[in-house]
Design a protein around this motif. Structure first.
Motif, PDB file in Angstrom:
ATOM      1  N   THR A 157      32.760 -81.440 -65.482  1.00 37.50           N
ATOM      2  CA  THR A 157      33.956 -81.450 -66.442  1.00 37.50           C
ATOM      3  C   THR A 157      33.438 -80.892 -67.713  1.00 37.50           C
ATOM      4  OG1 THR A 157      33.811 -83.795 -67.387  1.00 37.50           O
ATOM      5  CG2 THR A 157      35.044 -83.131 -65.257  1.00 37.50           C
ATOM      6  N   GLU A 158      34.170 -80.959 -68.607  1.00 32.02           N
ATOM      7  CA  GLU A 158      33.716 -80.557 -69.897  1.00 32.02           C
ATOM      8  C   GLU A 158      32.742 -81.305 -70.687  1.00 32.02           C
ATOM      9  OE1 GLU A 158      36.353 -83.915 -70.968  1.00 32.02           O
ATOM     10  OE2 GLU A 158      36.495 -82.411 -69.487  1.00 32.02           O
ATOM     11  N   LYS A 159      32.464 -82.725 -69.968  1.00 32.55           N
ATOM     12  CA  LYS A 159      31.692 -83.511 -70.450  1.00 32.55           C
ATOM     13  C   LYS A 159      30.232 -83.135 -70.499  1.00 32.55           C
ATOM     14  CE  LYS A 159      34.175 -87.695 -69.736  1.00 32.55           C
ATOM     15  NZ  LYS A 159      35.534 -87.078 -69.208  1.00 32.55           N
ATOM     16  N   LEU A 160      29.867 -82.088 -69.602  1.00 32.88           N
ATOM     17  CA  LEU A 160      28.574 -81.326 -69.446  1.00 32.88           C
ATOM     18  C   LEU A 160      28.637 -80.258 -70.349  1.00 32.88           C
ATOM     19  CD1 LEU A 160      25.658 -81.138 -68.830  1.00 32.88           C
ATOM     20  CD2 LEU A 160      26.707 -80.127 -66.692  1.00 32.88           C
ATOM     21  N   CYS A 161      29.749 -79.184 -70.421  1.00 35.30           N
ATOM     22  CA  CYS A 161      29.853 -77.945 -70.974  1.00 35.30           C
ATOM     23  C   CYS A 161      30.182 -78.123 -72.504  1.00 35.30           C
ATOM     24  CB  CYS A 161      31.322 -77.437 -70.412  1.00 35.30           C
ATOM     25  SG  CYS A 161      31.501 -77.038 -68.676  1.00 35.30           S
ATOM     26  N   GLN A 162      30.718 -79.056 -72.915  1.00 33.04           N
ATOM     27  CA  GLN A 162      30.845 -79.236 -74.356  1.00 33.04           C
ATOM     28  C   GLN A 162      29.639 -79.293 -75.065  1.00 33.04           C
ATOM     29  OE1 GLN A 162      34.096 -81.855 -74.826  1.00 33.04           O
ATOM     30  NE2 GLN A 162      35.577 -80.351 -75.020  1.00 33.04           N
ATOM     31  N   PRO A 163      28.572 -80.379 -74.645  1.00 34.86           N
ATOM     32  CA  PRO A 163      27.414 -80.464 -75.618  1.00 34.86           C
ATOM     33  C   PRO A 163      26.475 -79.275 -75.306  1.00 34.86           C
ATOM     34  CG  PRO A 163      27.759 -82.391 -73.957  1.00 34.86           C
ATOM     35  CD  PRO A 163      28.928 -81.316 -73.619  1.00 34.86           C
ATOM     36  N   LEU A 164      26.572 -78.715 -74.215  1.00 37.46           N
ATOM     37  CA  LEU A 164      25.997 -77.246 -73.995  1.00 37.46           C
ATOM     38  C   LEU A 164      26.370 -76.155 -75.093  1.00 37.46           C
ATOM     39  CD1 LEU A 164      25.660 -77.097 -70.065  1.00 37.46           C
ATOM     40  CD2 LEU A 164      23.710 -77.810 -71.667  1.00 37.46           C
ATOM     41  N   GLN A 165      27.575 -76.366 -75.027  1.00 34.82           N
ATOM     42  CA  GLN A 165      28.261 -75.124 -76.158  1.00 34.82           C
ATOM     43  C   GLN A 165      27.837 -75.450 -77.778  1.00 34.82           C
ATOM     44  OE1 GLN A 165      32.166 -75.888 -74.141  1.00 34.82           O
ATOM     45  NE2 GLN A 165      32.652 -73.898 -74.771  1.00 34.82           N
ATOM     46  N   ALA A 166      27.615 -76.747 -77.787  1.00 37.34           N
ATOM     47  CA  ALA A 166      27.286 -77.149 -79.092  1.00 37.34           C
ATOM     48  C   ALA A 166      25.802 -77.290 -79.209  1.00 37.34           C
ATOM     49  CB  ALA A 166      27.689 -78.754 -79.425  1.00 37.34           C
ATOM     50  N   ARG A 167      24.858 -76.734 -78.323  1.00 33.84           N
ATOM     51  CA  ARG A 167      23.456 -76.877 -78.678  1.00 33.84           C
ATOM     52  C   ARG A 167      22.960 -78.098 -78.767  1.00 33.84           C
ATOM     53  NH1 ARG A 167      23.333 -72.129 -75.806  1.00 33.84           N
ATOM     54  NH2 ARG A 167      23.708 -70.350 -76.921  1.00 33.84           N
ATOM     55  N   SER A 168      23.601 -79.091 -78.020  1.00 35.24           N
ATOM     56  CA  SER A 168      23.177 -80.500 -78.216  1.00 35.24           C
ATOM     57  C   SER A 168      22.774 -80.979 -76.530  1.00 35.24           C
ATOM     58  CB  SER A 168      24.281 -81.306 -78.803  1.00 35.24           C
ATOM     59  OG  SER A 168      23.870 -82.806 -78.533  1.00 35.24           O
ATOM     60  N   VAL A 169      21.584 -81.555 -76.409  1.00 37.30           N
ATOM     61  CA  VAL A 169      21.164 -81.577 -75.095  1.00 37.30           C
ATOM     62  C   VAL A 169      21.968 -82.853 -74.345  1.00 37.30           C
ATOM     63  CG1 VAL A 169      19.348 -82.426 -73.705  1.00 37.30           C
ATOM     64  CG2 VAL A 169      18.813 -80.767 -75.686  1.00 37.30           C
ATOM     65  N   PRO A 170      22.389 -82.473 -73.266  1.00 39.06           N
ATOM     66  CA  PRO A 170      23.136 -83.391 -72.668  1.00 39.06           C
ATOM     67  C   PRO A 170      22.688 -84.518 -71.820  1.00 39.06           C
ATOM     68  CG  PRO A 170      24.180 -81.173 -72.262  1.00 39.06           C
ATOM     69  CD  PRO A 170      22.807 -81.328 -72.758  1.00 39.06           C
ATOM     70  N   ILE A 171      22.764 -85.938 -72.040  1.00 42.53           N
ATOM     71  CA  ILE A 171      22.348 -86.681 -71.122  1.00 42.53           C
ATOM     72  C   ILE A 171      23.459 -87.028 -70.041  1.00 42.53           C
ATOM     73  CG2 ILE A 171      21.339 -89.098 -71.011  1.00 42.53           C
ATOM     74  CD1 ILE A 171      20.836 -88.856 -74.097  1.00 42.53           C
ATOM     75  N   TYR A 172      23.233 -86.265 -68.889  1.00 45.81           N
ATOM     76  CA  TYR A 172      24.241 -86.098 -67.955  1.00 45.81           C
ATOM     77  C   TYR A 172      24.144 -87.123 -66.945  1.00 45.81           C
ATOM     78  CZ  TYR A 172      27.705 -84.283 -65.056  1.00 45.81           C
ATOM     79  OH  TYR A 172      28.966 -84.146 -64.139  1.00 45.81           O
ATOM     80  N   TRP A 173      25.411 -87.594 -66.471  1.00 42.80           N
ATOM     81  CA  TRP A 173      25.534 -88.527 -65.233  1.00 42.80           C
ATOM     82  C   TRP A 173      26.900 -87.923 -64.676  1.00 42.80           C
ATOM     83  CZ3 TRP A 173      29.232 -91.896 -63.759  1.00 42.80           C
ATOM     84  CH2 TRP A 173      28.942 -92.412 -62.315  1.00 42.80           C
ATOM     85  N   GLY A 174      27.109 -87.799 -63.399  1.00 41.35           N
ATOM     86  CA  GLY A 174      28.172 -87.434 -62.974  1.00 41.35           C
ATOM     87  C   GLY A 174      28.093 -86.779 -61.485  1.00 41.35           C
TER      88      GLY A 174
END
Length: 336
Positions: free
Chosen positions: A196-213
């Motif tokens: 979802t947007e939980k991964l997309c939004q950090p990428l759009q903000a140039r903030s490295v996502p720490i992703y689980w899902g």
């Protein structure tokens, strides 16, 4: 020649017709007449009002981790990797805001390595395995450095971000994330395809996502552009990776410089892809498909149990039940 007018309605959704991106895309081709006797009914998964509508084409769309039931809908847009003729489109929530511009890395500079450490933006504290897991992870990470939490969960910042249902929430959140090197990006639940947007939004903000899902998020996104918790044996190992990158600007910027989108992303998840899917539905007219709603299936009989066993497919990895009742679906992923 003017645009054709079609009768539509939207029920069982958090959104309104004015807000939902599907209608923005479809509105470029048609005028809408909102009707209690629609030809095309759009619905989501937050109610059952859709069941009262008869003699219309029903189109299911979800922003939640829900599998479409094709004995209730004629067409569907969702997260799962399903192939079902022209009746299903995989288009995860949040992807509508992503474009190929995300792979233009000219805005990445060394100054991005000296931003604030990490953020955690959540309002849901209890629904789904991920809701509890991300709180556990955040608390562990806080033992290394402070994590800013402007949401309802673990809140330690007041009025730093707009409420979730605010009309400017998405853009406001992205602006907030831009101040941080890392973003804790855990979905509510883990399921193949459910990104979802939980991964997309950090990428759009140039903030490295720490992703689980989504364990297979790398099918859509460059695995070198984010920290994928599914690649580590424990949360502690994930934290070790975060600390390593936080202490080494060169390694951090190397990850940040990675183009986030895999080749072909924009073609698969473009505005035109959604518009073409919807236009195809409308141009077929108000012609619902057959749905197996036989009364005998609702009776507590041996026959019902047999049918349920035959036509319910359980994905053991994701603990999801796909009710197909007489409709043959072809899955790209393994189902056991």
């Amino acid at each position: 020649m003017g645009k054709k007018t079609i009768k539509i309605n939207l029920v069982d959704s958090y959104d309104t017709i004015e807000d939902k991106f599907l209608f923005h895309f479809l509105g470029e081709h048609y005028n809408f007449l909102v009707s209690e006797e629609p030809d095309f009914l759009f619905y989501s998964c937050v109610g059952e009002e859709f069941k009262k509508y008869k003699n219309c084409v029903k189109i299911f769309y979800t922003g939640e981790n829900a599998v479409p039931n094709f004995n209730e809908c004629d067409y569907a847009i969702g997260f799962d990797h399903i192939v079902f003729e022209d009746r299903y489109l995989r288009f995860p929530y949040g992807f509508e805001a992503v474009s190929s511009e995300l792979n233009n890395m000219c805005d990445i500079t060394k100054t991005l390595a000296v931003r604030k450490f990490c953020n955690f933006v959540y309002s849901n504290s209890s629904y789904g395995e991920g809701a509890k897991l991300r709180q556990e992870f955040c608390k562990k990470l806080m033992k290394y450095k402070a994590v800013d939490c402007p949401g309802k969960v673990l809140n330690n910042m007041e009025n730093a971000i707009n409420p979730r249902r605010d009309g400017n929430w998405s853009s406001g959140k992205i602006d907030f994330l831009k101040n941080y090197k890392f973003t804790i990006a855990f979905e509510n639940t883990s399921s193949i395809g459910y990104t979802t947007e939980k991964l997309c939004q950090p990428l759009q903000a140039r903030s490295v996502p720490i992703y689980w899902g989504n364990p297979e998020a790398a099918r859509d996104f460059n695995p070198r552009a984010f920290i994928n918790c599914h690649e580590y044996e424990s949360l502690d190992k994930v934290i070790e990776k975060v600390i390593e990158l936080d202490r080494d600007d060169e390694k951090y910027l190397e990850m940040l410089m990675q183009p986030p989108l895999n080749p072909g992303f924009e073609e698969k998840f473009s505005k035109e892809t959604v518009a073409n899917f919807l236009v195809n539905i409308v141009e077929k007219g108000n012609k619902p498909y057959f749905k197996n709603t036989n009364v005998w299936l609702k009776k507590p009989t041996l026959g019902k149990r047999i049918v349920q066993n035959i036509f319910s497919v359980k994905n053991k990895e994701n603990n999801k039940v796909v009710k197909i009742l007489g409709i043959e679906l072809k899955f790209k992923r393994r189902i056991g």
